[in-house]
Design a protein around this motif. Sequence first.
Motif, PDB file in Angstrom:
ATOM      1  N   LEU A  20       0.305  -1.219  -0.282  1.00 28.84           N
ATOM      2  CA  LEU A  20      -0.439   0.056  -0.005  1.00 28.84           C
ATOM      3  C   LEU A  20       0.446   1.283   0.025  1.00 28.84           C
ATOM      4  CD1 LEU A  20      -2.827  -1.265   2.130  1.00 28.84           C
ATOM      5  CD2 LEU A  20      -3.337  -0.389   0.330  1.00 28.84           C
ATOM      6  N   LEU A  21       2.023   0.820   1.182  1.00 34.00           N
ATOM      7  CA  LEU A  21       3.130   2.104   0.613  1.00 34.00           C
ATOM      8  C   LEU A  21       3.786   2.815  -0.591  1.00 34.00           C
ATOM      9  CD1 LEU A  21       4.084   3.964   2.200  1.00 34.00           C
ATOM     10  CD2 LEU A  21       6.072   2.835   3.606  1.00 34.00           C
ATOM     11  N   GLU A  71     -10.845   5.237   3.975  1.00 36.48           N
ATOM     12  CA  GLU A  71      -9.690   5.924   3.580  1.00 36.48           C
ATOM     13  C   GLU A  71      -8.816   5.184   2.710  1.00 36.48           C
ATOM     14  OE1 GLU A  71      -6.131   9.392   1.731  1.00 36.48           O
ATOM     15  OE2 GLU A  71      -6.757   9.221   4.078  1.00 36.48           O
ATOM     16  N   THR A  72      -8.504   3.709   3.587  1.00 37.89           N
ATOM     17  CA  THR A  72      -8.022   3.305   3.386  1.00 37.89           C
ATOM     18  C   THR A  72      -8.967   2.206   2.431  1.00 37.89           C
ATOM     19  OG1 THR A  72      -5.982   3.501   4.867  1.00 37.89           O
ATOM     20  CG2 THR A  72      -6.163   0.830   4.006  1.00 37.89           C
ATOM     21  N   LEU A  73      -9.718   1.938   2.979  1.00 35.62           N
ATOM     22  CA  LEU A  73     -10.916   0.869   2.449  1.00 35.62           C
ATOM     23  C   LEU A  73     -11.616   1.006   1.261  1.00 35.62           C
ATOM     24  CD1 LEU A  73     -12.570   0.181   5.800  1.00 35.62           C
ATOM     25  CD2 LEU A  73     -11.066  -1.144   4.357  1.00 35.62           C
ATOM     26  N   LYS A  74     -11.927   2.806   1.187  1.00 32.60           N
ATOM     27  CA  LYS A  74     -12.123   3.475  -0.057  1.00 32.60           C
ATOM     28  C   LYS A  74     -10.905   2.996  -1.440  1.00 32.60           C
ATOM     29  CE  LYS A  74     -12.977   7.560  -2.595  1.00 32.60           C
ATOM     30  NZ  LYS A  74     -13.447   9.072  -2.851  1.00 32.60           N
ATOM     31  N   LEU A  75      -9.809   2.768  -1.239  1.00 30.32           N
ATOM     32  CA  LEU A  75      -9.254   2.500  -1.986  1.00 30.32           C
ATOM     33  C   LEU A  75      -9.238   0.455  -2.538  1.00 30.32           C
ATOM     34  CD1 LEU A  75      -6.344   2.731  -3.344  1.00 30.32           C
ATOM     35  CD2 LEU A  75      -4.972   1.963  -1.283  1.00 30.32           C
ATOM     36  N   ILE A  76      -9.318   0.315  -0.872  1.00 26.38           N
ATOM     37  CA  ILE A  76      -9.210  -1.531  -1.318  1.00 26.38           C
ATOM     38  C   ILE A  76     -10.992  -1.816  -2.142  1.00 26.38           C
ATOM     39  CG2 ILE A  76      -9.205  -3.553  -0.386  1.00 26.38           C
ATOM     40  CD1 ILE A  76      -7.177  -2.372   2.049  1.00 26.38           C
ATOM     41  N   LEU A  83     -12.314  -8.315  -0.845  1.00 28.17           N
ATOM     42  CA  LEU A  83     -10.826  -8.022  -0.092  1.00 28.17           C
ATOM     43  C   LEU A  83     -11.272  -7.971   1.257  1.00 28.17           C
ATOM     44  CD1 LEU A  83      -9.750  -6.529  -3.806  1.00 28.17           C
ATOM     45  CD2 LEU A  83      -9.262  -8.769  -2.597  1.00 28.17           C
ATOM     46  N   VAL A  84     -11.593  -7.161   1.921  1.00 25.85           N
ATOM     47  CA  VAL A  84     -12.096  -6.671   2.901  1.00 25.85           C
ATOM     48  C   VAL A  84     -13.375  -7.665   3.283  1.00 25.85           C
ATOM     49  CG1 VAL A  84     -13.057  -4.910   4.277  1.00 25.85           C
ATOM     50  CG2 VAL A  84     -11.815  -4.537   2.200  1.00 25.85           C
ATOM     51  N   GLU A  85     -13.229  -8.662   5.185  1.00 26.47           N
ATOM     52  CA  GLU A  85     -14.344  -9.035   5.568  1.00 26.47           C
ATOM     53  C   GLU A  85     -14.589  -7.994   7.017  1.00 26.47           C
ATOM     54  OE1 GLU A  85     -12.374 -12.572   6.382  1.00 26.47           O
ATOM     55  OE2 GLU A  85     -12.430 -13.619   4.841  1.00 26.47           O
ATOM     56  N   ARG A  86     -15.423  -8.006   7.898  1.00 30.41           N
ATOM     57  CA  ARG A  86     -15.917  -7.672   8.817  1.00 30.41           C
ATOM     58  C   ARG A  86     -16.210  -8.453  10.167  1.00 30.41           C
ATOM     59  NH1 ARG A  86     -15.902  -1.871   7.157  1.00 30.41           N
ATOM     60  NH2 ARG A  86     -16.580  -2.083   9.444  1.00 30.41           N
ATOM     61  N   ILE A  87     -15.659  -8.082  11.023  1.00 30.05           N
ATOM     62  CA  ILE A  87     -15.232  -9.648  11.940  1.00 30.05           C
ATOM     63  C   ILE A  87     -16.035  -8.884  13.669  1.00 30.05           C
ATOM     64  CG2 ILE A  87     -13.938 -10.991  10.184  1.00 30.05           C
ATOM     65  CD1 ILE A  87     -11.555 -10.047  12.649  1.00 30.05           C
ATOM     66  N   ASP A  88     -15.616  -9.405  14.605  1.00 30.29           N
ATOM     67  CA  ASP A  88     -15.916  -9.691  15.521  1.00 30.29           C
ATOM     68  C   ASP A  88     -15.130  -9.681  16.443  1.00 30.29           C
ATOM     69  OD1 ASP A  88     -18.273  -8.208  14.593  1.00 30.29           O
ATOM     70  OD2 ASP A  88     -19.351  -9.719  15.667  1.00 30.29           O
ATOM     71  N   PRO A  89     -14.125  -9.267  16.608  1.00 24.34           N
ATOM     72  CA  PRO A  89     -12.786  -9.469  17.531  1.00 24.34           C
ATOM     73  C   PRO A  89     -12.472  -9.616  19.078  1.00 24.34           C
ATOM     74  CG  PRO A  89     -12.162  -7.599  16.507  1.00 24.34           C
ATOM     75  CD  PRO A  89     -13.448  -7.733  16.019  1.00 24.34           C
ATOM     76  N   LEU A 147      -3.715  -6.649  -4.155  1.00 28.25           N
ATOM     77  CA  LEU A 147      -2.365  -5.119  -5.008  1.00 28.25           C
ATOM     78  C   LEU A 147      -1.274  -5.170  -5.493  1.00 28.25           C
ATOM     79  CD1 LEU A 147      -1.852  -5.345  -0.650  1.00 28.25           C
ATOM     80  CD2 LEU A 147      -2.904  -3.714  -1.704  1.00 28.25           C
ATOM     81  N   GLU A 148      -0.543  -6.661  -5.367  1.00 27.39           N
ATOM     82  CA  GLU A 148       0.707  -7.031  -6.982  1.00 27.39           C
ATOM     83  C   GLU A 148      -0.274  -6.468  -7.906  1.00 27.39           C
ATOM     84  OE1 GLU A 148       1.822 -11.352  -6.417  1.00 27.39           O
ATOM     85  OE2 GLU A 148       3.122 -10.354  -4.821  1.00 27.39           O
ATOM     86  N   ALA A 149      -1.090  -6.934  -8.351  1.00 24.89           N
ATOM     87  CA  ALA A 149      -1.646  -6.460  -9.682  1.00 24.89           C
ATOM     88  C   ALA A 149      -2.210  -4.499  -9.712  1.00 24.89           C
ATOM     89  CB  ALA A 149      -3.288  -7.040 -10.355  1.00 24.89           C
ATOM     90  N   TRP A 150      -2.355  -4.008  -8.879  1.00 26.78           N
ATOM     91  CA  TRP A 150      -2.594  -3.174  -8.252  1.00 26.78           C
ATOM     92  C   TRP A 150      -1.555  -2.421  -8.848  1.00 26.78           C
ATOM     93  CZ3 TRP A 150      -1.539   0.317  -3.366  1.00 26.78           C
ATOM     94  CH2 TRP A 150      -2.021   1.467  -3.902  1.00 26.78           C
ATOM     95  N   LEU A 151       0.286  -2.756  -8.006  1.00 22.30           N
ATOM     96  CA  LEU A 151       1.461  -1.880  -8.129  1.00 22.30           C
ATOM     97  C   LEU A 151       1.616  -2.268  -9.617  1.00 22.30           C
ATOM     98  CD1 LEU A 151       2.845  -3.518  -5.150  1.00 22.30           C
ATOM     99  CD2 LEU A 151       1.871  -1.591  -5.966  1.00 22.30           C
ATOM    100  N   ASP A 152       1.044  -3.430 -10.264  1.00 20.23           N
ATOM    101  CA  ASP A 152       2.077  -4.144 -11.662  1.00 20.23           C
ATOM    102  C   ASP A 152       1.600  -2.610 -12.743  1.00 20.23           C
ATOM    103  OD1 ASP A 152       3.562  -5.582 -10.965  1.00 20.23           O
ATOM    104  OD2 ASP A 152       1.935  -7.382 -11.626  1.00 20.23           O
ATOM    105  N   GLY A 153       0.300  -2.153 -12.712  1.00 18.87           N
ATOM    106  CA  GLY A 153      -1.073  -1.276 -13.684  1.00 18.87           C
ATOM    107  C   GLY A 153      -0.387   0.051 -13.172  1.00 18.87           C
ATOM    108  N   LEU A 154       0.325   0.447 -11.797  1.00 17.04           N
ATOM    109  CA  LEU A 154       0.909   1.570 -11.573  1.00 17.04           C
ATOM    110  C   LEU A 154       2.436   1.920 -12.269  1.00 17.04           C
ATOM    111  CD1 LEU A 154      -0.323   2.029  -7.886  1.00 17.04           C
ATOM    112  CD2 LEU A 154      -1.336   3.291  -9.641  1.00 17.04           C
TER     113      LEU A 154
END
Length: 355
Positions: A20-21, A71-76, A83-89, A147-154
């Motif tokens: 991400l960074l 902000e991060t979830l909007k990107l992901i 690519l995002v799960e909602r859990i109750d830790p 994330l790897e596919a995103w980086l390649d596209g960038l």
Amino acid sequence: MVDTPDFEHVVFGSTPLCALLAGLLASAHGRRVCLVGDPHTAFRLHHGFDLAIDVMARPETLTLLQGLTEETLKLINGLGKGLVERIDPLFISETAQSSAGLDHFRHLALAFGYGVEPIVDPQLSAHAICRVRDVAMLPPGRIEPALEAWLDGLGVRRLARSTTEIWLRRDGTVRLTHNDSELTGANAVLADDAAVTTHVPEDQRDKMLVSESRLLLLAEPDRAVPGPLLCWLDRGVSVNQAGRAGIAVVAGGDPATAAQRIGASAARHGALKRAGEALVPALRTADGAPYLGTARNSRATVLAGFGPTAAFFAPAIARYIAGAARSDEAAWFTARGASRGRPRSSVTDISMVTA
């Protein structure tokens, strides 16, 4: 005439935070970026869990984290579905000290609007248990390929650590050799524990950084885990229900006691059939607060101690490194920078005990 480096930033590391960074430095800040790490493989054991909450005491940290999570979830969410799960830790304490910290966190999180509740489970030998409702988690094994596919596209250059020779200089610049090609970077960013422990000798690390080990385990229990993620604060053990694969366990601290602490944490689930195990070097901070600073006698950027929330701090870290941080972010990172041997008492936070 000074040669222009191939990259303005070379990010070292193999976690979602690192990807991400690297991607944000390229996409949001227009930088030329290279990422050096281990390519994703389905056989790699989980080194940790990316969760949008952690037990913490500082309201300024929770304030920052809330905004950055959105902000991060909007990107992901823009990278694909699932690519995002909602859990109750569940966060579990067993001593008076950790229970006091957990109680402080519960009241703080309630004030910030989180769905937090104390629970009682007679089968868990615990002093206090806190459940946080509807927390975002990045599912291991699914987020990495996206994330790897995103980086390649960038256009972010990705190099495998195993096939790259690396030379870090004291001024923070870096020289890389890959497939007989030599590449240069103006700024090295060591963004995960493996990168820091590999490239910065212990006597050159800030005194706030404490070396430890992390035992990684994939196991098949006899009985199901009573929740998607259990974090034992005093044992330094996290247990994640990893779908049909069983459970993924991460235990920090002393490797001599790690197996015993894992066994105690998973005792109610019956015998564990081990499917995979690894011991890796790790870092924590002595005061429980994140660290973003430099190595001693070096200008290389070092990140450590962000815990399970690390990936969600990526937008702010990218802005800070790029010199575009908001005033609140700059103040937060400055307070959590190099200690130069002095206590960082104003930012001391709650941390998992990993004796």
